[in-house]
Design a protein around this motif. Structure first.
Motif, short mmCIF file in Angstrom:
data_model
loop_
_atom_site.label_atom_id
_atom_site.label_comp_id
_atom_site.label_asym_id
_atom_site.label_seq_id
_atom_site.Cartn_x
_atom_site.Cartn_y
_atom_site.Cartn_z
N UNK A 167 0.75 -1.10 0.04
CA UNK A 167 -0.02 0.10 -0.19
C UNK A 167 0.80 1.19 -0.10
N UNK A 168 1.91 1.24 -0.73
CA UNK A 168 2.71 2.51 -0.81
C UNK A 168 2.50 2.90 -2.36
N UNK A 169 1.89 3.99 -2.51
CA UNK A 169 1.21 4.40 -3.60
C UNK A 169 2.21 5.78 -4.10
N UNK A 170 3.34 5.91 -3.43
CA UNK A 170 4.39 6.96 -3.89
C UNK A 170 4.89 7.01 -5.34
N UNK A 171 5.35 5.74 -5.88
CA UNK A 171 5.74 5.80 -7.06
C UNK A 171 4.69 6.11 -8.10
N UNK A 172 3.59 4.99 -7.89
CA UNK A 172 2.57 5.31 -8.67
C UNK A 172 1.95 6.72 -8.81
N UNK A 173 2.04 7.45 -7.82
CA UNK A 173 1.38 8.91 -7.81
C UNK A 173 2.48 9.75 -8.71
N UNK A 174 3.80 9.63 -8.71
CA UNK A 174 4.81 10.16 -9.14
C UNK A 174 4.60 10.12 -10.74
N UNK A 175 4.42 8.58 -10.87
CA UNK A 175 4.51 8.30 -12.46
C UNK A 175 3.16 8.78 -12.92
N UNK A 176 1.98 8.96 -12.14
CA UNK A 176 0.82 9.56 -12.58
C UNK A 176 0.99 10.90 -12.88
N UNK A 177 1.90 11.59 -12.02
CA UNK A 177 1.91 13.13 -12.36
C UNK A 177 2.89 13.28 -13.59
#
Length: 390
Positions: A117-127
């Motif tokens: 449940x670590x969405x940091x990299x997913x959020x960065x990729x989305x950005x």
């Protein structure tokens, strides 16, 4: 002597494309863009399968939906923008390349998102995918005066929501779930709000083709699962369950493909509202097909006695995505097909029977269950074709 194609200008004016343009097809750049999403979809499906196999189906499904929303929404936004403003010049290509980098970053973060449940990299990729989209809309606002207000609204809406996605990382659990729902609603609200001033000039046939191509890409996950079944039979010995799962998977894959490519959707885009509803509904279409790949992988693992999951759960892991796909396709076709073309009773009956096939897994084995689903889907398709051409 100049070589055709090499004399193209470094930069073209970004005017709205003609929605009546003849022969409008997907460009090589769009196909390359789609190809980058294969990695992200494969990661999401693999992690969903792993969660189901380890008896964490509910949590894995929740994480899968969140990740797949980011994948689908970024793809959909680029697709509709390209249908209206694709200049295929150097700045456009470079910004699209940056979006592709974002897809790969997001894909790399999928395991951490679904397992820890670590969405940091997913959020960065989305950005990284969304910021170039803002720049594309700002360019359209500057170079296409007729659509300036609409483009400015798109740029503002995407930018504001993207900042909020980054701030969501600071929310404690479980408030981050609430944040996801709120921001997902905000994302899907941006196009209707932006288009209120002046609709963009999307190309109906181009949009339908783009969605069809992405459906084929997602179907690749189902094909991969069927291939794994055959490989498993070679590694662990040929078993009846594995053969039945493989045959059933092929029937399901081919049936899903045939149902989608019955054609004619683009002729029903009577308004932007109808087209957007049809486009939004494809989130469930794409997610269901990707989830089917995960379900088939689970079925293969169960047939090889390597999955720690009850047969009934594995059966539903296959049945639910197929039934959802069938029902959603019926609703979407009801929007764009002529009245009376569909047979809702047949489609509903097929979905119910496919779900019922899951109960065969604990009794007759997962292979029989998956094969029965494939037969039901093939029979429903054959009956529909018979009625259509009677």
């Amino acid at each position: 002597m100049a070589v055709p194609g090499l004399a193209m200008p470094w930069r073209r004016r970004m005017n709205g494309r003609d929605p009546e343009e003849e022969g409008r097809a997907s460009t090589p750049l769009e196909l390359l863009f789609d190809l980058c999403f294969v990695v992200a979809i494969a990661q999401a499906a693999a992690q969903l399968a792993h969660g189901i196999e380890e008896n964490h189906a509910v949590a894995a499904t929740g994480g899968f939906v969140m990740v797949f929303f980011a994948i689908w929404w970024a793809w959909m936004n680029f697709t509709w923008f390209a249908s209206s403003y694709d200049t295929d010049d150097v700045p456009y290509r470079l910004l699209t390349l940056l979006q592709m980098a974002g897809v790969l970053i997001l894909a790399a973060g999928v395991p951490a998102a679904l397992n820890d449940y670590d969405f940091a990299m997913v959020t960065v990729g989305y950005a990284v995918m969304r910021i170039p989209m803002v720049l594309q809309w700002l360019r359209a606002a500057r170079e296409h005066p007729e659509g300036r207000r609409t483009a400015q609204r798109y740029a503002l809406g995407i930018a504001v929501v993207q900042v909020l996605w980054l701030l969501r990382l600071l929310l404690p659990h479980p408030f981050d779930y609430i944040g996801f729902v709120v921001l997902a609603v905000a994302e899907v609200a941006v196009p209707p709000w932006a288009e209120r001033t002046r609709p963009t000039s999307f190309h109906p046939e181009h949009i339908a083709e783009r969605y069809g191509l992405f459906t084929i890409i997602v179907l690749g996950e189902v094909i991969l699962a069927a291939t794994v079944a055959f490989q498993g039979s070679q590694a662990s010995g040929l078993t009846l369950d594995l053969v039945l799962v493989a045959v059933g998977a092929l029937l399901l894959m081919f049936g899903i493909w045939w149902i989608y490519f019955l054609g004619g959707d683009e002729h029903g885009f009577r308004s932007l509202r109808t087209a957007l509803t049809w486009g939004y509904g494809h989130f469930l279409v794409f997610a269901a097909v990707a989830a089917l790949g995960a379900g088939l992988e689970t079925a293969v693992q169960l047939a090889e006695h390597e999955a720690h999951v009850a047969p009934l759960v594995a059966g539903f892991a296959v049945a639910v995505p197929v039934a959802l796909y069938v029902l959603v396709i019926m609703v979407l076709r009801g929007l764009v097909w002529p009245s009376g073309t569909l047979t809702p009773l047949l489609v509903t009956l097929a979905a119910v029977l496919i779900l019922a096939c899951a109960f065969l897994a604990p009794v007759a084995g997962i292979g029989v269950s998956v094969l029965a689903m494939g037969i039901v889907l093939a029979a429903a398709l054959a009956w529909f074709l018979r009625l259509r051409h009677a």
